[in-house]
Write an enzyme that holds these catalytic residues in place. Structure first.
Site, short mmCIF file in Angstrom:
data_model
loop_
_atom_site.label_atom_id
_atom_site.label_comp_id
_atom_site.label_asym_id
_atom_site.label_seq_id
_atom_site.Cartn_x
_atom_site.Cartn_y
_atom_site.Cartn_z
N HIS B 83 0.99 -1.11 -0.11
CA HIS B 83 0.10 -0.08 -0.06
C HIS B 83 0.72 1.22 -0.13
O HIS B 83 0.73 2.25 -0.50
CB HIS B 83 -0.96 -0.04 1.40
N ASP B 112 7.16 21.65 -26.39
CA ASP B 112 7.19 20.61 -25.74
C ASP B 112 8.14 20.20 -24.65
O ASP B 112 8.97 21.20 -24.47
CB ASP B 112 7.02 19.21 -27.13
N TRP B 148 7.09 -0.15 3.85
CA TRP B 148 7.54 0.72 2.66
C TRP B 148 8.97 0.96 2.71
O TRP B 148 9.89 1.30 1.87
CB TRP B 148 6.70 1.84 2.45
N SER B 175 12.59 5.78 -14.17
CA SER B 175 11.57 6.52 -14.44
C SER B 175 11.77 7.96 -14.00
O SER B 175 11.55 9.04 -14.62
CB SER B 175 10.40 5.92 -14.36
N SER B 176 11.71 8.04 -12.70
CA SER B 176 11.54 9.45 -12.05
C SER B 176 12.88 10.33 -12.48
O SER B 176 12.92 11.37 -12.70
CB SER B 176 11.78 9.24 -10.52
N HIS B 259 13.33 11.60 3.47
CA HIS B 259 13.02 12.61 3.72
C HIS B 259 12.77 13.78 2.67
O HIS B 259 11.87 14.35 2.40
CB HIS B 259 13.62 13.44 5.18
N GLU B 261 12.01 12.78 -0.30
CA GLU B 261 11.04 12.21 -1.05
C GLU B 261 9.71 12.89 -0.48
O GLU B 261 8.76 13.03 -1.33
CB GLU B 261 11.29 10.63 -0.84
N TYR B 263 9.36 15.74 0.41
CA TYR B 263 9.06 17.13 -0.11
C TYR B 263 9.01 16.98 -1.45
O TYR B 263 8.27 17.99 -2.47
CB TYR B 263 10.25 18.03 0.21
N SER B 274 -0.67 27.29 -5.25
CA SER B 274 -0.14 28.58 -5.36
C SER B 274 -0.68 29.09 -6.81
O SER B 274 -0.60 30.39 -6.99
CB SER B 274 1.41 28.62 -5.55
N HIS B 308 15.43 12.69 11.84
CA HIS B 308 14.40 12.62 12.92
C HIS B 308 13.46 11.36 12.74
O HIS B 308 12.60 11.13 13.56
CB HIS B 308 13.53 14.02 12.71
N HIS B 309 13.53 10.53 11.57
CA HIS B 309 12.91 9.29 11.72
C HIS B 309 13.53 8.31 12.53
O HIS B 309 12.86 7.20 12.48
CB HIS B 309 12.93 8.96 10.23
N THR B 334 7.89 26.95 5.72
CA THR B 334 6.67 26.48 5.47
C THR B 334 5.36 27.32 5.94
O THR B 334 4.58 27.46 5.35
CB THR B 334 6.18 25.02 6.23
N LYS B 337 4.80 29.85 3.54
CA LYS B 337 3.99 29.61 2.52
C LYS B 337 2.79 29.78 2.99
O LYS B 337 1.83 30.28 2.26
CB LYS B 337 4.36 28.21 1.90
N ARG B 456 1.48 1.03 15.20
CA ARG B 456 1.20 0.94 13.81
C ARG B 456 1.72 -0.59 13.31
O ARG B 456 2.41 -1.20 13.95
CB ARG B 456 1.78 2.09 13.03
#
Lengths: 160, 603
Positions: B83, B112, B148, B175-176, B259, B261, B263, B274, B308-309, B334, B337, B456
């Protein structure tokens, strides 16, 4: 600078349009950006290699190699241009692609202008046909501008 | 999805000669047009969203009651893992690339993408990666079940489903990378004359910075999963403690990717929001330059907070303090924004069409997710809340109500330009309100569950967690069904929606909405802000329109929801003063937002 590197025409044309890609970054900044990405990506990879995770390094190097090829391609084609001009009874289409210059001349009276509406690609393409041969023009022009060029050219060719 | 032909003028009085192109499926396989590829990306991501969503519903069905009802614990772990991978790599990231494909060339005035064929390859790698990832369910041992994050030692020990997952991650990473190289070269080299970097629409800026992040961190992920693979099959011991390796090294490497990722998934959403808010507030974006710098600051800081993870893994106190404070520091750009979005709405002539509702919903709920992130950045609190449902609630507020809501808003906003047809506003509003309500029913109780100690990634739980789990499961099914409204609304618009005007949102002033015409590009971007300011000043003199009542009602509903949400955060603060304090702060800021809305509903 518009027109830079494009040779002058031998005679005053009745109609002349130059199409070239807008090289919005410029060569110097292009390689500065590339260098910044190299420093970032390879710097991180070298840091991980120093910690024992050296397998990040080949991926980083591969990625930078692909990016180099992409930027090199852009660099080679940054100065590309094409020009269509009508001088007397000739329609002249010149273009330079990656440093190679080609020139095609058509008889003005036998030249047909077509706009291929490409529903598949949601785009249009301006094409000149002469004696069964076609040559496209203005792929770098905005769609609206391409339509205006086609209209003006068609009027000019039909006027004789 | 078809698009509006942009060159109507060229067609009049011309002998058309249609180019020969493959039809049927070959059309989509061989296309190099950025709009087609954008469409492919968006449909692919929606399909993956449904696939990942079905897995989520299976998880929530199992968790409806304590005890084991529907699935075995091993399969539950596989569902959890896949998931996460499907939603991140299959749904959110491709959707963001789909938006970039459609909008970046249009917004910068390029014909293009720079490398059209590579663009095609970037997309067509994804379905193969998805098949690899999903087929892992049917191989011996089942799919990957290590979460994950693919932490060793679990990921080193499990069956061949993990190998398929590693290959899938590799392919999606390739791909990315191709996509980001394409986007960087397009944005930097192919802007229209007059469009300097600081005149680019913010969506383009956010994608440029996202592409930088992708270029920086994708090799890190590729290296990490390759080392997992060699540990599994080639006798290396990078992470295998039995051979002298260090499993914690994997966590450092993974989160150095992971991390940024986060963002990568949220910055394009910032760009979409925006774009939407100025269009419906009918004002230029407040503090454009500060938005650009804030985006850049977030990207830089994202490289400095990975640990921090891992507060509970063990690290020196100085390291904990460093990562705690740098994480808290991200709140500053943040907040810039959020402030700028609110300030854009301030004294604007606001209306609340579906894209704007999703954009405001994004601000509300992303702010909730941001504040719970602040809670988790505090080392002592994180040690208590780590691996609890509080974390699950936090990142779903950021990624579902954040990224996903912005994408929904973006689709409603650009669908009239993409398809040439308007969507049904009533259906759009139903989609928003049901999604908004059911999302909060699903995920808000998870804060309570986490604070009360529910871990979890468990298929069973103690009976005291039953009530909130039941509520969350009911909400999840409601949220899932709400997405069928979205599917119906989009299909209905494409098939039979009324024709969209050339400029569907009169408040929008980006090139993609304005339908660029020859010679206009330079003028638009040189004069944009001045003209918008003048238009806005004129508009303020208009009489009050009849729809004010409806807008007041919308604003009051939003206010009520904010009261409930942040009241809940405050109420949930029984386990620690910091949570309550942050809830109060959040309440104050959202209150400020609502005052802006209430003061400035269209009049």
């Amino acid at each position: 600078m518009p027109g830079a590197g494009i040779p002058l025409l031998s005679a005053e044309p009745e109609f002349c349009v130059v199409s070239r890609r807008n090289d919005s970054l410029g060569s110097r900044w292009r390689w500065r950006v590339y260098a910044s990405l190299c420093i970032l990506s390879l710097g991180l990879a070298l840091g991980f290699a120093a910690l024992g995770a050296w397998m990040v390094l080949p991926y980083s190097a591969l990625e930078m190699a692909v990016l180099y090829l992409a930027f090199r391609w852009i660099e080679r084609h940054a100065a590309d241009w094409e020009r269509i001009s009508v001088c007397g009874d000739r329609v002249i289409v010149e273009r330079e692609r990656a440093g190679t210059r080609t020139r095609r001349e058509f008889n003005r009276y036998w030249t047909r202008v077509e706009v291929e509406e490409d529903a598949f690609n949601h785009s249009s393409r301006l094409k000149l046909w002469f004696a069964g041969q076609g040559v496209s023009f203005g792929d770098e022009l905005p769609a609206g501008k391409r339509a205006i060029v086609a209209r003006d050219l068609r009027r000019l060719l039909a006027a004789r | 999805m078809s698009s509006i032909p942009h060159d109507h003028a060229a067609g009049h009085g011309v002998d058309h000669e249609h180019a020969h192109h493959p039809g049927g499926i070959m059309r989509w396989i061989t296309t190099t047009n950025h709009k087609d590829i954008g469409t492919l990306y968006l449909w692919f991501s929606f399909i993956m969203f449904l696939v990942g969503g079905v897995m989520a519903l299976a998880i929530r069905a199992e968790l409806f009651q304590p005890g084991l009802q529907l699935v075995e614990p091993e399969f539950f772990n596989q569902l959890n893992t896949v998931h996460g991978l499907v939603m991140i790599f299959g749904a959110i990231m491709p959707a963001a690339v789909g938006f970039a494909n459609w909008q970046v060339p249009l917004m910068i005035g390029a014909p293009d993408m720079a490398f059209a064929r590579m663009n095609n390859w970037s997309f067509w790698l994804l379905p193969f990666a998805a098949v690899l990832l999903l087929s892992s369910f049917i191989v011996p041992g089942g799919a990957a079940s290590a979460g994950w994050t693919l932490y060793p030692p679990l990921s080193v020990q499990t069956g061949m489903g993990m190998d398929l997952t590693i290959f899938a991650v590799h392919i999606m990473g390739a791909s990315s990378i191709m996509g980001s190289i394409n986007i960087i070269t397009t944005i930097l080299n192919m802007r229209a004359p007059g469009m300097t970097m600081m005149k680019m629409p913010l969506f383009v800026w956010t994608w440029l910075i996202t592409a930088y992040l992708l270029i920086a961190v994708m090799p890190v992920l590729a290296g990490a999963v390759t080392m997992l693979l060699t540990d599994r099959h080639f006798g290396t011991s990078f992470f295998n403690a039995a051979g002298g390796g260090d499993p914690v090294l994997f966590q450092h490497i993974f989160w150095f990717f992971g991390h940024p990722e986060v963002y990568i998934m949220i910055l394009p959403s910032f760009g979409i929001v925006s774009t939407i808010i100025p269009a419906f507030a009918r004002k230029p974006l407040f503090g454009y330059a500060s938005m650009v710098y804030a985006t850049g600051s977030i990207a830089i800081l994202s490289f400095l907070v990975w640990a921090h993870h891992m507060f509970t893994v063990g690290m020196p106190a100085a390291g904990q303090v460093f990562f705690m404070y740098v994480t808290m520091l991200i709140a500053v750009p943040t907040a810039v924004k959020v402030f700028n979005w609110v300030a854009t709405m301030w004294k604007g002539s606001m209306t609340f069409e579906t894209p704007m509702l999703f954009a405001i919903g994004f601000i509300f709920m992303f702010t909730v997710g941001g504040f719970t992130g602040l809670v988790l950045s505090l080392v002592p609190v994180d040690i208590v809340l780590h691996d609890t449902y509080y974390v699950v609630a936090h990142f779903h507020y950021v990624l579902v109500a954040g990224s996903l809501f912005a994408f929904f808003g973006g689709i409603y906003y650009w669908l009239p330009k993409w398809s040439g047809r308007m969507y049904d506003e009533t259906l759009g509003k139903w989609h928003f309100w049901t999604s908004f309500v059911f999302f909060n029913i699903t995920f808000f109780p998870m804060h309570f569950l986490g604070l009360a100690g529910m871990p979890r990634r468990v298929p069973d739980y103690a009976t005291q967690f039953t009530d909130w789990n039941e509520v969350a499961s009911i909400g999840a099914f409601g949220f899932g069904l709400s997405q069928l409204i979205f599917l119906y609304a989009v299909l209905k618009a494409i098939r039979s929606g009324p024709p969209a005007p050339a400029r569907p949102w009169e408040g929008s002033d980006t090139l993609d909405i304005r339908d660029p015409a020859a010679g206009e590009l330079k003028r638009i971007y040189l004069k944009r802000n001045e003209r918008l300011m003048m238009e806005h000043a004129t508009r303020r003199e208009r009489p009050v329109p009849a729809q004010r009542g409806a807008n007041m009602r919308t604003a009051l509903i939003l206010l009520s929801i904010a009261v409930v949400l942040f009241g809940g955060v405050i109420a949930a603060g029984y386990s620690g003063g910091s949570t309550a304090g942050i809830g109060v702060l959040g309440f104050a800021i959202i209150g400020f937002l609502l005052v802006a809305i209430l003061r400035n509903v269209r009049r």
